[in-house]
Design a protein around this motif. Structure first.
Motif, PDB file in Angstrom:
ATOM      1  N   PHE A 219       0.814  -1.208   0.000  1.00  0.00           N
ATOM      2  CA  PHE A 219       0.000   0.000   0.000  1.00  0.00           C
ATOM      3  C   PHE A 219       0.850   1.262   0.000  1.00  0.00           C
ATOM      4  N   PHE A 220       2.054   1.196   0.578  1.00  0.00           N
ATOM      5  CA  PHE A 220       2.934   2.365   0.565  1.00  0.00           C
ATOM      6  C   PHE A 220       3.211   2.820  -0.860  1.00  0.00           C
ATOM      7  N   TYR A 221       3.573   1.903  -1.722  1.00  0.00           N
ATOM      8  CA  TYR A 221       3.955   2.245  -3.091  1.00  0.00           C
ATOM      9  C   TYR A 221       2.760   2.749  -3.891  1.00  0.00           C
ATOM     10  N   LEU A 222       1.600   2.177  -3.622  1.00  0.00           N
ATOM     11  CA  LEU A 222       0.394   2.646  -4.307  1.00  0.00           C
ATOM     12  C   LEU A 222       0.001   4.044  -3.835  1.00  0.00           C
ATOM     13  N   ILE A 223       0.077   4.279  -2.526  1.00  0.00           N
ATOM     14  CA  ILE A 223      -0.248   5.608  -2.002  1.00  0.00           C
ATOM     15  C   ILE A 223       0.735   6.644  -2.544  1.00  0.00           C
ATOM     16  N   PHE A 224       2.006   6.287  -2.575  1.00  0.00           N
ATOM     17  CA  PHE A 224       3.048   7.170  -3.119  1.00  0.00           C
ATOM     18  C   PHE A 224       2.716   7.557  -4.559  1.00  0.00           C
ATOM     19  N   LEU A 225       2.403   6.569  -5.385  1.00  0.00           N
ATOM     20  CA  LEU A 225       2.118   6.819  -6.799  1.00  0.00           C
ATOM     21  C   LEU A 225       0.798   7.552  -6.985  1.00  0.00           C
ATOM     22  N   MET A 226      -0.184   7.268  -6.150  1.00  0.00           N
ATOM     23  CA  MET A 226      -1.466   7.979  -6.229  1.00  0.00           C
ATOM     24  C   MET A 226      -1.288   9.449  -5.869  1.00  0.00           C
ATOM     25  N   LEU A 227      -0.438   9.716  -4.869  1.00  0.00           N
ATOM     26  CA  LEU A 227      -0.176  11.113  -4.501  1.00  0.00           C
ATOM     27  C   LEU A 227       0.527  11.839  -5.639  1.00  0.00           C
ATOM     28  N   PHE A 228       1.479  11.161  -6.286  1.00  0.00           N
ATOM     29  CA  PHE A 228       2.173  11.756  -7.431  1.00  0.00           C
ATOM     30  C   PHE A 228       1.177  12.119  -8.536  1.00  0.00           C
ATOM     31  N   THR A 229       0.350  11.171  -8.929  1.00  0.00           N
ATOM     32  CA  THR A 229      -0.590  11.412 -10.031  1.00  0.00           C
ATOM     33  C   THR A 229      -1.670  12.417  -9.639  1.00  0.00           C
ATOM     34  N   GLY A 230      -2.063  12.404  -8.366  1.00  0.00           N
ATOM     35  CA  GLY A 230      -3.087  13.340  -7.930  1.00  0.00           C
ATOM     36  C   GLY A 230      -2.597  14.772  -7.852  1.00  0.00           C
ATOM     37  N   ALA A 231      -1.339  14.947  -7.421  1.00  0.00           N
ATOM     38  CA  ALA A 231      -0.782  16.293  -7.251  1.00  0.00           C
ATOM     39  C   ALA A 231      -0.260  16.890  -8.549  1.00  0.00           C
ATOM     40  N   PHE A 232      -0.003  16.062  -9.560  1.00  0.00           N
ATOM     41  CA  PHE A 232       0.644  16.502 -10.799  1.00  0.00           C
ATOM     42  C   PHE A 232      -0.113  17.667 -11.446  1.00  0.00           C
ATOM     43  N   SER A 233      -1.401  17.505 -11.661  1.00  0.00           N
ATOM     44  CA  SER A 233      -2.177  18.538 -12.351  1.00  0.00           C
ATOM     45  C   SER A 233      -2.261  19.815 -11.530  1.00  0.00           C
ATOM     46  N   GLY A 234      -2.443  19.668 -10.211  1.00  0.00           N
ATOM     47  CA  GLY A 234      -2.548  20.849  -9.368  1.00  0.00           C
ATOM     48  C   GLY A 234      -1.286  21.670  -9.350  1.00  0.00           C
ATOM     49  N   LEU A 235      -0.141  21.004  -9.300  1.00  0.00           N
ATOM     50  CA  LEU A 235       1.134  21.711  -9.294  1.00  0.00           C
ATOM     51  C   LEU A 235       1.427  22.346 -10.650  1.00  0.00           C
ATOM     52  N   MET A 236       1.001  21.685 -11.718  1.00  0.00           N
ATOM     53  CA  MET A 236       1.158  22.255 -13.044  1.00  0.00           C
ATOM     54  C   MET A 236       0.431  23.591 -13.147  1.00  0.00           C
ATOM     55  N   ILE A 237      -0.784  23.645 -12.631  1.00  0.00           N
ATOM     56  CA  ILE A 237      -1.581  24.869 -12.697  1.00  0.00           C
ATOM     57  C   ILE A 237      -1.085  25.897 -11.689  1.00  0.00           C
ATOM     58  N   ALA A 238      -0.750  25.451 -10.474  1.00  0.00           N
ATOM     59  CA  ALA A 238      -0.294  26.387  -9.442  1.00  0.00           C
ATOM     60  C   ALA A 238       0.926  27.175  -9.898  1.00  0.00           C
ATOM     61  N   ALA A 239       1.835  26.514 -10.592  1.00  0.00           N
ATOM     62  CA  ALA A 239       3.067  27.173 -11.024  1.00  0.00           C
ATOM     63  C   ALA A 239       2.873  28.038 -12.259  1.00  0.00           C
ATOM     64  N   ASN A 240       1.808  27.788 -13.024  1.00  0.00           N
ATOM     65  CA  ASN A 240       1.675  28.445 -14.330  1.00  0.00           C
ATOM     66  C   ASN A 240       0.341  29.150 -14.559  1.00  0.00           C
TER      67      ASN A 240
END
Length: 412
Positions: A219-240
């Motif tokens: 579950f650690f690796y899945l949570i890690f990857l889910m956080l990556f994919t979930g945060a990706f779009s938000g950080l893309m917009i936040a920075a730009n």
């Protein structure tokens, strides 16, 4: 054990600290003026945001360790002051290297230290409302740009971008110093009077794992990857966000700053709304809805070139980014327990930092190669969200299998 402590006071004071350190999400307001006044390229400038976000796991793990050992107040005070100092010193930056040191390194280390301690300490005080508490405390981070964006833009227009950094940094240091006075350490084994924990939370086989035990679970690796994919779009917009508004939707700098605040307001609301929803629907069912809405938002941004389309798209993305940041802290706690929450979440937060490293750079690079058009970057974000849906469904299936095994073992 339940000591006399005003948990709502701690929550409010911690949120006030994060309303300062969350100013990182208003970076797009400063990026353009920095480029214009200093002659640095947008790629060079965005690297500062990337460093600030990507460095977070180091101070978050340290802050989590200090919090778990009873030093939450010190971690918050030191981290908050470092962030304010980093912002202040950015006002004296004369080169990209100095920008990376002040905004990127000092600000990033301070932000991560304060964020980890505020979040881990506060969530332990709300075993009965983990999603809500996580949503409110992280709303401070998400909502900070609501204040920072228009004030920063006004300071830039009246003075210059370096003066804006100096003024905000000094103000943040004063606010944080006052807020820390009202923050108390969460007592070990804190319980809410009259509240009975759900059965799955009292099963000691599923809680209070340290980071070594955590790394041995799938579950650690899945949570890690889910956080990556979930945060990706938000950080893309936040920075730009401001740059996207100006280059793709022909907005003025002032109007674009307003939309940065709108994005942050949505981000702030999303953390509370989705955190509360996840208390009812469960973390993963909520995450499935969030990722579906992320895909919808990017479809809107790629399909409509009007200001209305931009507004709807970034509002949805703000709500969803906020939801991601509100859902994962309680998900980690429910998998690995409250005792080591600070360190455990700090390690899993590396998924966010990985997204922070790639998302802004990918978006800026694609836009540069396409004359300021972010459309192809939006397609990348859609693909990442779809991958996240796959990870989430895998997690749900593994959890169901785990419950069946536990049920069988109990029956025998």
């Amino acid at each position: 054990m339940n000591k006399n402590i005003n948990r709502w006071q701690v929550l409010i004071a911690s949120t006030a600290v994060l309303l300062c350190t969350g100013a990182i999400y208003a970076f797009s307001v400063f990026a353009g003026p920095l480029s214009a006044s200093q002659g640095w390229t947008m790629t060079e400038i965005m690297l500062a945001f990337t460093i600030n976000s990507a460095i977070a796991p180091v101070p978050m793990i340290l802050g989590g360790f200090l919090t778990d050992k009873g030093f939450a107040k010190w971690s918050i005070a030191i981290g908050g002051m470092m962030f304010g100092l980093g912002f202040l010193l950015t006002g004296f930056a004369t080169s990209p290297t100095m920008l990376y040191l002040t905004y990127g390194l000092i600000g990033g280390l301070g932000q991560g230290l304060a964020y980890s301690a505020c979040l881990s300490n506060t969530i332990k005080l709300f075993p009965d409302k983990r999603g809500l508490a996580s949503g409110i405390i992280t709303a401070g981070m998400g909502g900070a740009a609501i204040i920072a964006a228009p004030i920063g833009n006004a300071l830039i227009e009246r003075f210059d971008v370096l003066t804006a950094f100096k003024s905000l940094g000094f103000s943040y240091m004063i606010i944080i110093a006052i807020a820390v006075i009202f923050i108390k350490q969460a007592p070990a084994g804190y319980q809410v009077e009259g509240w009975v924990p759900p059965q799955h939370q009292t099963n000691q086989g599923l809680i209070n794992k340290d980071w070594k035990m955590m790394l041995r679970t799938p579950f650690f690796y899945l949570i890690f990857l889910m956080l990556f994919t979930g945060a990706f779009s938000g950080l893309m917009i936040a920075a730009n966000a401001s740059v996207i508004g100006q280059q793709m939707f022909q907005l003025s700098a002032t109007t674009a700053a307003m939309y940065v605040s709108l994005y942050s307001l949505s981000n702030c609301a999303g953390r509370i709304v989705w955190g509360t929803v996840s208390d009812r629907l469960g973390r993963n069912h909520t995450l499935s809805i969030i990722l579906g809405m992320v895909i919808l938002a990017f479809i809107i941004l790629t399909s409509f070139s009007s200001q209305v389309g931009f507004a709807i798209g970034i509002m949805i993305l703000g709500l969803c980014f906020g939801g991601v940041m509100g859902v994962f802290p309680p998900m980690v706690l429910e998998n690995y327990g409250p005792v080591n929450q600070g360190v455990n979440y700090g390690i899993i937060f590396c998924g966010y930092s990985a997204a922070a490293f790639f998302a802004p750079k990918v978006a800026a690079g694609i836009a540069t190669a396409n004359n300021g058009d972010f459309t192809k970057a939006f397609y990348v974000a859609i693909a990442v969200a779809l991958i996240g849906v796959g990870f989430n469904l895998t997690y749900i299936q593994l959890k169901r299998a785990q419950k069946r095994v536990i049920a069988i073992n109990k029956a025998n």
